[in-house]
Design a protein around this motif. Structure first.
Motif, PDB file in Angstrom:
ATOM      1  N   ASP A   1      37.476  43.273  50.385  1.00 14.03           N
ATOM      2  CA  ASP A   1      37.490  42.887  51.981  1.00 14.03           C
ATOM      3  C   ASP A   1      37.407  43.706  53.111  1.00 14.03           C
ATOM      4  O   ASP A   1      36.511  43.503  54.216  1.00 14.03           O
ATOM      5  CB  ASP A   1      38.634  42.172  51.987  1.00 14.03           C
ATOM      6  CG  ASP A   1      38.600  40.707  51.906  1.00 14.03           C
ATOM      7  OD1 ASP A   1      37.659  40.523  50.944  1.00 14.03           O
ATOM      8  OD2 ASP A   1      39.546  39.660  51.578  1.00 14.03           O
ATOM      9  N   GLU A   2      37.709  45.241  52.780  1.00 12.91           N
ATOM     10  CA  GLU A   2      37.544  46.332  53.716  1.00 12.91           C
ATOM     11  C   GLU A   2      36.347  46.491  53.984  1.00 12.91           C
ATOM     12  O   GLU A   2      35.397  47.047  54.539  1.00 12.91           O
ATOM     13  CB  GLU A   2      38.312  47.197  53.413  1.00 12.91           C
ATOM     14  CG  GLU A   2      40.037  47.684  54.097  1.00 12.91           C
ATOM     15  CD  GLU A   2      39.781  47.463  55.902  1.00 12.91           C
ATOM     16  OE1 GLU A   2      39.235  48.244  56.431  1.00 12.91           O
ATOM     17  OE2 GLU A   2      40.690  47.437  55.872  1.00 12.91           O
ATOM     18  N   LEU A   3      35.681  46.551  52.733  1.00 19.91           N
ATOM     19  CA  LEU A   3      33.885  46.995  52.217  1.00 19.91           C
ATOM     20  C   LEU A   3      32.989  45.796  52.959  1.00 19.91           C
ATOM     21  O   LEU A   3      32.017  45.819  53.064  1.00 19.91           O
ATOM     22  CB  LEU A   3      33.735  47.220  51.210  1.00 19.91           C
ATOM     23  CG  LEU A   3      33.951  48.402  50.267  1.00 19.91           C
ATOM     24  CD1 LEU A   3      34.040  48.701  48.984  1.00 19.91           C
ATOM     25  CD2 LEU A   3      33.444  49.437  50.955  1.00 19.91           C
ATOM     26  N   GLY A   4      33.924  45.395  53.473  1.00 18.21           N
ATOM     27  CA  GLY A   4      33.347  43.569  54.150  1.00 18.21           C
ATOM     28  C   GLY A   4      32.266  42.525  52.664  1.00 18.21           C
ATOM     29  O   GLY A   4      31.518  41.612  52.892  1.00 18.21           O
ATOM     30  N   GLY A   5      33.239  42.923  51.776  1.00 18.92           N
ATOM     31  CA  GLY A   5      33.057  42.215  51.275  1.00 18.92           C
ATOM     32  C   GLY A   5      31.333  42.786  49.732  1.00 18.92           C
ATOM     33  O   GLY A   5      31.327  43.484  49.525  1.00 18.92           O
ATOM     34  N   VAL A   6      31.280  42.401  48.790  1.00 18.93           N
ATOM     35  CA  VAL A   6      29.939  42.947  47.759  1.00 18.93           C
ATOM     36  C   VAL A   6      29.092  41.654  47.318  1.00 18.93           C
ATOM     37  O   VAL A   6      29.536  40.888  47.520  1.00 18.93           O
ATOM     38  CB  VAL A   6      30.927  43.972  46.818  1.00 18.93           C
ATOM     39  CG1 VAL A   6      31.802  44.579  47.216  1.00 18.93           C
ATOM     40  CG2 VAL A   6      31.555  42.649  45.734  1.00 18.93           C
ATOM     41  N   ASP A   7      27.619  42.917  47.038  1.00 22.57           N
ATOM     42  CA  ASP A   7      26.558  41.603  46.413  1.00 22.57           C
ATOM     43  C   ASP A   7      27.173  41.845  45.019  1.00 22.57           C
ATOM     44  O   ASP A   7      26.811  42.914  44.382  1.00 22.57           O
ATOM     45  CB  ASP A   7      24.940  42.461  46.926  1.00 22.57           C
ATOM     46  CG  ASP A   7      25.065  43.055  48.209  1.00 22.57           C
ATOM     47  OD1 ASP A   7      25.549  41.748  48.147  1.00 22.57           O
ATOM     48  OD2 ASP A   7      24.327  43.524  49.005  1.00 22.57           O
TER      49      ASP A   7
ATOM     50  N   HIS B   1      31.341  29.740  39.506  1.00 22.16           N
ATOM     51  CA  HIS B   1      30.622  30.836  39.709  1.00 22.16           C
ATOM     52  C   HIS B   1      29.316  30.070  39.149  1.00 22.16           C
ATOM     53  O   HIS B   1      29.291  29.877  38.325  1.00 22.16           O
ATOM     54  CB  HIS B   1      31.057  31.818  38.902  1.00 22.16           C
ATOM     55  CG  HIS B   1      32.926  32.221  40.004  1.00 22.16           C
ATOM     56  ND1 HIS B   1      32.282  33.153  40.848  1.00 22.16           N
ATOM     57  CD2 HIS B   1      33.696  31.853  39.667  1.00 22.16           C
ATOM     58  CE1 HIS B   1      33.781  32.901  41.254  1.00 22.16           C
ATOM     59  NE2 HIS B   1      34.414  32.616  40.058  1.00 22.16           N
ATOM     60  N   LYS B   2      27.889  30.136  40.460  1.00 23.62           N
ATOM     61  CA  LYS B   2      26.337  29.115  39.994  1.00 23.62           C
ATOM     62  C   LYS B   2      25.691  30.446  39.036  1.00 23.62           C
ATOM     63  O   LYS B   2      25.886  31.622  40.296  1.00 23.62           O
ATOM     64  CB  LYS B   2      25.790  28.648  40.589  1.00 23.62           C
ATOM     65  CG  LYS B   2      27.117  27.384  40.960  1.00 23.62           C
ATOM     66  CD  LYS B   2      26.640  26.649  41.533  1.00 23.62           C
ATOM     67  CE  LYS B   2      26.993  25.360  41.965  1.00 23.62           C
ATOM     68  NZ  LYS B   2      26.963  23.867  42.970  1.00 23.62           N
ATOM     69  N   VAL B   3      25.100  30.690  38.893  1.00 25.51           N
ATOM     70  CA  VAL B   3      23.897  31.222  38.408  1.00 25.51           C
ATOM     71  C   VAL B   3      23.076  31.865  39.604  1.00 25.51           C
ATOM     72  O   VAL B   3      22.426  30.862  40.631  1.00 25.51           O
ATOM     73  CB  VAL B   3      22.751  31.478  37.613  1.00 25.51           C
ATOM     74  CG1 VAL B   3      21.642  32.419  37.412  1.00 25.51           C
ATOM     75  CG2 VAL B   3      23.298  31.253  36.498  1.00 25.51           C
ATOM     76  N   GLY B   4      23.078  33.384  40.239  1.00 21.86           N
ATOM     77  CA  GLY B   4      22.242  34.105  41.316  1.00 21.86           C
ATOM     78  C   GLY B   4      23.284  35.252  42.154  1.00 21.86           C
ATOM     79  O   GLY B   4      24.053  35.527  41.204  1.00 21.86           O
ATOM     80  N   CYS B   5      22.333  35.644  42.718  1.00 24.89           N
ATOM     81  CA  CYS B   5      22.552  36.975  43.416  1.00 24.89           C
ATOM     82  C   CYS B   5      23.339  36.721  44.905  1.00 24.89           C
ATOM     83  O   CYS B   5      22.268  35.932  45.898  1.00 24.89           O
ATOM     84  CB  CYS B   5      21.623  38.093  43.724  1.00 24.89           C
ATOM     85  SG  CYS B   5      21.129  38.733  41.807  1.00 24.89           S
ATOM     86  N   ARG B   6      24.677  36.971  45.070  1.00 28.69           N
ATOM     87  CA  ARG B   6      24.839  36.827  46.244  1.00 28.69           C
ATOM     88  C   ARG B   6      26.065  37.592  47.299  1.00 28.69           C
ATOM     89  O   ARG B   6      26.884  38.353  45.940  1.00 28.69           O
ATOM     90  CB  ARG B   6      25.086  34.965  46.492  1.00 28.69           C
ATOM     91  CG  ARG B   6      26.107  35.438  45.868  1.00 28.69           C
ATOM     92  CD  ARG B   6      26.864  33.395  45.512  1.00 28.69           C
ATOM     93  NE  ARG B   6      27.267  32.871  44.590  1.00 28.69           N
ATOM     94  CZ  ARG B   6      27.127  32.433  43.618  1.00 28.69           C
ATOM     95  NH1 ARG B   6      26.146  33.278  43.570  1.00 28.69           N
ATOM     96  NH2 ARG B   6      27.981  32.648  42.483  1.00 28.69           N
ATOM     97  N   GLN B   7      26.168  37.603  48.296  1.00 29.19           N
ATOM     98  CA  GLN B   7      27.332  38.450  48.724  1.00 29.19           C
ATOM     99  C   GLN B   7      28.270  37.717  48.388  1.00 29.19           C
ATOM    100  O   GLN B   7      28.549  36.618  48.570  1.00 29.19           O
ATOM    101  CB  GLN B   7      27.011  38.632  50.121  1.00 29.19           C
ATOM    102  CG  GLN B   7      28.401  39.769  50.559  1.00 29.19           C
ATOM    103  CD  GLN B   7      28.173  40.191  52.218  1.00 29.19           C
ATOM    104  OE1 GLN B   7      27.483  41.005  52.629  1.00 29.19           O
ATOM    105  NE2 GLN B   7      28.778  39.602  53.792  1.00 29.19           N
ATOM    106  N   MET B   8      29.578  38.419  48.170  1.00 34.52           N
ATOM    107  CA  MET B   8      30.605  38.326  48.249  1.00 34.52           C
ATOM    108  C   MET B   8      32.108  38.342  48.444  1.00 34.52           C
ATOM    109  O   MET B   8      32.071  39.799  48.391  1.00 34.52           O
ATOM    110  CB  MET B   8      31.094  37.958  46.240  1.00 34.52           C
ATOM    111  CG  MET B   8      30.139  37.045  45.160  1.00 34.52           C
ATOM    112  SD  MET B   8      31.041  37.064  43.144  1.00 34.52           S
ATOM    113  CE  MET B   8      29.535  36.022  42.423  1.00 34.52           C
ATOM    114  N   ALA B   9      32.833  37.613  48.822  1.00 32.62           N
ATOM    115  CA  ALA B   9      33.875  37.919  49.148  1.00 32.62           C
ATOM    116  C   ALA B   9      34.872  38.490  48.277  1.00 32.62           C
ATOM    117  O   ALA B   9      35.038  38.244  47.810  1.00 32.62           O
ATOM    118  CB  ALA B   9      34.857  37.175  50.156  1.00 32.62           C
ATOM    119  N   GLY B  10      36.581  39.013  49.020  1.00 34.55           N
ATOM    120  CA  GLY B  10      37.290  39.867  47.803  1.00 34.55           C
ATOM    121  C   GLY B  10      37.785  39.653  46.533  1.00 34.55           C
ATOM    122  O   GLY B  10      37.290  39.303  45.661  1.00 34.55           O
TER     123      GLY B  10
END
Length: 384
Positions: A199-205, A242-251
């Motif tokens: 969360d400190e990183l602002g989430g990750v892809d 968790h569905k297939v695909g690329c997106r930004q995720m929170a912690g």
């Protein structure tokens, strides 16, 4: 990272006092050499040096433990207070809630991080939790030794007051006996403290490669809750899918996805890949977002990381470590898989290492993983 229920009682043998926790100055490399921390430091390059004074104040004092024990790399093996030579770190992930004691926990994630002497790459090797291992006798926990799963070695080492440090030491010694690798340092990462780092990183892809429904979390009023807690409250949460695909995720979402193994094609091997994928995503986010060149954000990140880790700091100084690894970035992290990423049964429901995996560990010991990967490209996990 799931804790196994109904654990057996420890054996009764003569007692022994566990090694005492020691307090000493913690250089930044120690604070950052657990799973997230290691990759964040590797992604930062020389950018950390600008915030040197602020970071030193942030990490001036910390309680640390000896996590490597007899598996600590000796001076003859290249260990000591210098950054020169290859670096091997043992990273252990646990799911420990606030009300749980250390002697109820398993190491559900086990990763060996190898940095070659050239300091221009980092290799992550996951050890399957169900691998059958021979554990030596361990006096601090009154463990007589025996054949168990790798995840259980941590549990047996933590019994009778030896705590998390005992668990780590027994696992480290077990892995050294099995792979030949000694460790410069180690870290225990608590899942519940890890969320704040992301969360400190602002989430990750993250890219989801196969749909899976969480076995740990559900949604109530749009927020994540443990399924066990929802059951206690008599509530029926909405499934987390968790569905297939690329997106930004929170912690919470990224960690939950990386924890899943049931419902995946290759079970724990897929979970290992996803956990490695998460580490690389964190390194990439830290590098691309400029976090590691902002002293204030670095300080905040380190404070969050400190809540998630128990560390074996070794003797390496902060400047030596940061400058010595400045050439390693997120794109230089190579994710490796054992047994070609599939379950390799030994006939009794546990796993064994195939010959190619044993050769890979020996290559790491000899600091020849780069050459090994060129000859065995099938061991590389090409995660997005």
């Amino acid at each position: 990272m799931t804790v196994t229920a109904n654990r057996p009682s420890p054996p009764v043998v003569p007692p022994s006092s566990p090694e005492k926790i020691r307090k000493r100055r913690s250089p930044l490399w120690a604070r950052l050499s657990a799973t997230a921390g290691a990759v964040l430091l590797l992604a930062s390059g020389g950018g950390l040096i600008g915030g040197r004074m602020l970071i030193s104040e942030t990490t001036a004092t910390i309680e640390v433990q000896n996590l490597t024990g007899d598996a600590k790399k000796t001076v003859e093996e290249g260990g000591g207070a210098t950054i020169e030579g290859p670096i091997d770190l043992l990273l252990m992930g646990v799911d420990k809630r606030a009300s749980w004691s250390d002697d109820t926990v398993h190491a559900d994630t086990i990763i060996i991080l190898h940095i070659p002497a050239t300091h221009d790459q980092a290799f992550l090797i996951s050890v399957p939790r169900d691998t059958e291992v021979e554990t030596p006798a361990f006096a601090p926990s009154r463990w007589e030794g025996g054949t168990v799963k790798a995840t259980e070695a941590f549990y047996w080492g933590a019994q009778n007051g030896a705590g998390a440090a005992g668990g780590a030491q027994l696992l480290a010694k077990t892995l050294k006996n099995m792979t030949g690798i000694s460790f410069d340092g180690a870290a225990i990462i608590n899942f519940n403290g890890f969320k704040g780092v992301i969360d400190e990183l602002g989430g990750v892809d993250m890219c989801v490669d196969q749909q899976v429904t969480s076995k740990h979390l559900g949604l109530i009023d749009g927020g994540p809750v443990y399924l066990t807690e929802a059951q206690k409250q008599g509530r029926s949460p909405k499934p987390v899918v968790h569905k297939v695909g690329c997106r930004q995720m929170a912690g919470w979402e990224a960690l939950d996805y990386a924890r899943q193994r049931y419902g995946l094609k290759n079970g724990d091997y897929d979970r290992q890949r996803h956990q490695q994928q998460l580490l690389k995503a964190m390194a990439r986010k830290a590098s691309d977002s400029g976090v590691m060149t902002n002293p204030i954000r670095i300080s905040s990140l380190i404070k969050s990381a400190g809540k998630a880790f128990t560390l074996d700091i070794g003797d390496i100084e902060i400047a030596d470590f940061a400058l010595g690894l400045k050439d390693v970035a997120a794109n230089d992290m190579v994710l490796l898989r054992t047994n070609s990423g599939t379950f390799s049964s030994n006939g009794n429901g546990r796993e064994q290492f195939q010959d190619v995996s044993l050769e890979m560990f020996q290559a790491a010991k000899r600091d020849q993983l780069g050459e090994f990967v060129l000859d065995h490209p099938e061991v590389v996990a090409n995660e997005k």
